[in-house]
Design a protein around this motif. Structure first.
Motif, PDB file in Angstrom:
ATOM      1  N   SER A 164      -0.053  -0.519 -12.252  1.00  0.00           N
ATOM      2  CA  SER A 164       1.152  -0.511 -11.619  1.00  0.00           C
ATOM      3  C   SER A 164       1.226  -0.470 -10.092  1.00  0.00           C
ATOM      4  CB  SER A 164       2.132   0.862 -12.048  1.00  0.00           C
ATOM      5  OG  SER A 164       1.268   2.130 -11.418  1.00  0.00           O
ATOM      6  N   GLU A 165       0.001  -0.217  -9.537  1.00  0.00           N
ATOM      7  CA  GLU A 165      -0.498  -0.302  -8.246  1.00  0.00           C
ATOM      8  C   GLU A 165      -0.507  -2.019  -7.852  1.00  0.00           C
ATOM      9  OE1 GLU A 165      -1.053   0.684  -4.109  1.00  0.00           O
ATOM     10  OE2 GLU A 165      -0.381   2.019  -5.897  1.00  0.00           O
ATOM     11  N   THR A 166      -1.160  -2.575  -8.656  1.00  0.00           N
ATOM     12  CA  THR A 166      -1.243  -4.006  -8.396  1.00  0.00           C
ATOM     13  C   THR A 166       0.005  -4.615  -8.443  1.00  0.00           C
ATOM     14  OG1 THR A 166      -3.439  -4.245  -9.590  1.00  0.00           O
ATOM     15  CG2 THR A 166      -1.992  -6.263  -9.358  1.00  0.00           C
ATOM     16  N   SER A 167       0.899  -4.194  -9.290  1.00  0.00           N
ATOM     17  CA  SER A 167       2.348  -4.729  -9.344  1.00  0.00           C
ATOM     18  C   SER A 167       3.025  -4.654  -8.135  1.00  0.00           C
ATOM     19  CB  SER A 167       3.055  -4.023 -10.636  1.00  0.00           C
ATOM     20  OG  SER A 167       4.465  -4.681 -10.501  1.00  0.00           O
ATOM     21  N   LYS A 168       2.839  -3.305  -7.491  1.00  0.00           N
ATOM     22  CA  LYS A 168       3.552  -3.113  -6.183  1.00  0.00           C
ATOM     23  C   LYS A 168       2.903  -3.515  -5.038  1.00  0.00           C
ATOM     24  CE  LYS A 168       4.362   1.960  -7.575  1.00  0.00           C
ATOM     25  NZ  LYS A 168       3.909   3.217  -7.360  1.00  0.00           N
ATOM     26  N   GLN A 169       1.713  -3.723  -4.938  1.00  0.00           N
ATOM     27  CA  GLN A 169       1.013  -4.551  -4.039  1.00  0.00           C
ATOM     28  C   GLN A 169       1.458  -6.190  -4.204  1.00  0.00           C
ATOM     29  OE1 GLN A 169      -2.961  -3.196  -4.946  1.00  0.00           O
ATOM     30  NE2 GLN A 169      -3.144  -2.506  -3.107  1.00  0.00           N
ATOM     31  N   GLU A 228      -8.581  -6.519 -14.146  1.00  0.00           N
ATOM     32  CA  GLU A 228      -8.733  -6.512 -12.647  1.00  0.00           C
ATOM     33  C   GLU A 228      -9.952  -6.714 -11.894  1.00  0.00           C
ATOM     34  OE1 GLU A 228      -6.570  -2.901 -11.113  1.00  0.00           O
ATOM     35  OE2 GLU A 228      -4.757  -4.083 -11.247  1.00  0.00           O
ATOM     36  N   ARG A 235     -10.530  -7.367  -8.126  1.00  0.00           N
ATOM     37  CA  ARG A 235     -10.562  -6.146  -7.249  1.00  0.00           C
ATOM     38  C   ARG A 235     -12.290  -6.165  -6.558  1.00  0.00           C
ATOM     39  NH1 ARG A 235      -6.373  -3.334  -5.719  1.00  0.00           N
ATOM     40  NH2 ARG A 235      -4.684  -3.345  -7.165  1.00  0.00           N
ATOM     41  N   GLU A 252      -6.247  -4.075   2.676  1.00  0.00           N
ATOM     42  CA  GLU A 252      -7.127  -2.785   2.430  1.00  0.00           C
ATOM     43  C   GLU A 252      -8.111  -2.532   3.222  1.00  0.00           C
ATOM     44  OE1 GLU A 252      -7.987  -3.397  -1.877  1.00  0.00           O
ATOM     45  OE2 GLU A 252      -6.108  -2.441  -2.470  1.00  0.00           O
TER      46      GLU A 252
END
Length: 178
Positions: A2-7, A121, A124, A178
């Motif tokens: 979900s963090e990937t989706s937000k980013q 992922e 990353r 980041e």
């Protein structure tokens, strides 16, 4: 995930904002560009990024971020051109172009989410320079497919390569923030 989706959404929102502002300035003049012209625009941006990553001195005061945004937006334009064909004159309103932009992003993001699930992922752990090289490789593939009049024997089509370039550029922008 979900963090990937937000980013991802945050990166795309900045790309979308620039796309809309450029549409307000220039209209849909880009609709006259043939696919190889868009591919070449993306190639120029990717080559510049690679140069910025390799060279110690920079003579133009624009960094990697604006170039990756350009790769994303030109790739989305290319996906729209693949669907609609090349126009003789600008023919899209701001609303229609934005709707098409959003549709292409939605399909491309879903592809990213599916691959991200399967690959865990892995991006990353990748370097931005590797993402740049992958974009350049995809561009060379697209150029070859264009030279083959769009025909492939066993490989993905041009659209999948543009989608991968979008996703690699989004990953690079996430890394750079980041």
């Amino acid at each position: 995930m979900s963090e990937t989706s937000k980013q991802y959404n945050a990166v795309i929102e900045s790309c979308r904002s620039l796309f809309i502002n450029k549409m307000k300035d220039y209209g849909s003049a880009w609709r006259i560009l043939r696919l190889p012209s868009l591919t070449d625009q993306i190639f120029i941006k990717a080559q510049r990024i690679r140069g910025l990553q390799q060279n110690k001195e920079q003579k133009v005061d624009e960094g990697q971020v604006s170039e990756f945004i350009g790769i994303i937006n030109y790739s989305i334009m290319a996906l729209i051109q693949l669907e609609k064909g090349v126009a003789e004159q600008p023919d899209l309103s701001l609303e229609d172009a934005t709707t098409l932009f959003d549709e292409k992003v939605s399909v491309t993001k879903q592809l990213m989410m599916d691959k991200n699930h399967d690959y865990g992922e892995a991006w990353r752990e990748m370097r931005v320079s590797s993402l740049t090289d992958l974009i350049l490789q995809k561009l060379l593939r697209v150029k070859q497919i264009e030279d083959n009049k769009g025909k492939t024997l066993v490989s993905e089509g041009i659209d999948a390569n543009y989608q991968d370039m979008i996703n690699y550029a989004v990953f690079a922008l996430i890394h750079l923030k980041e």
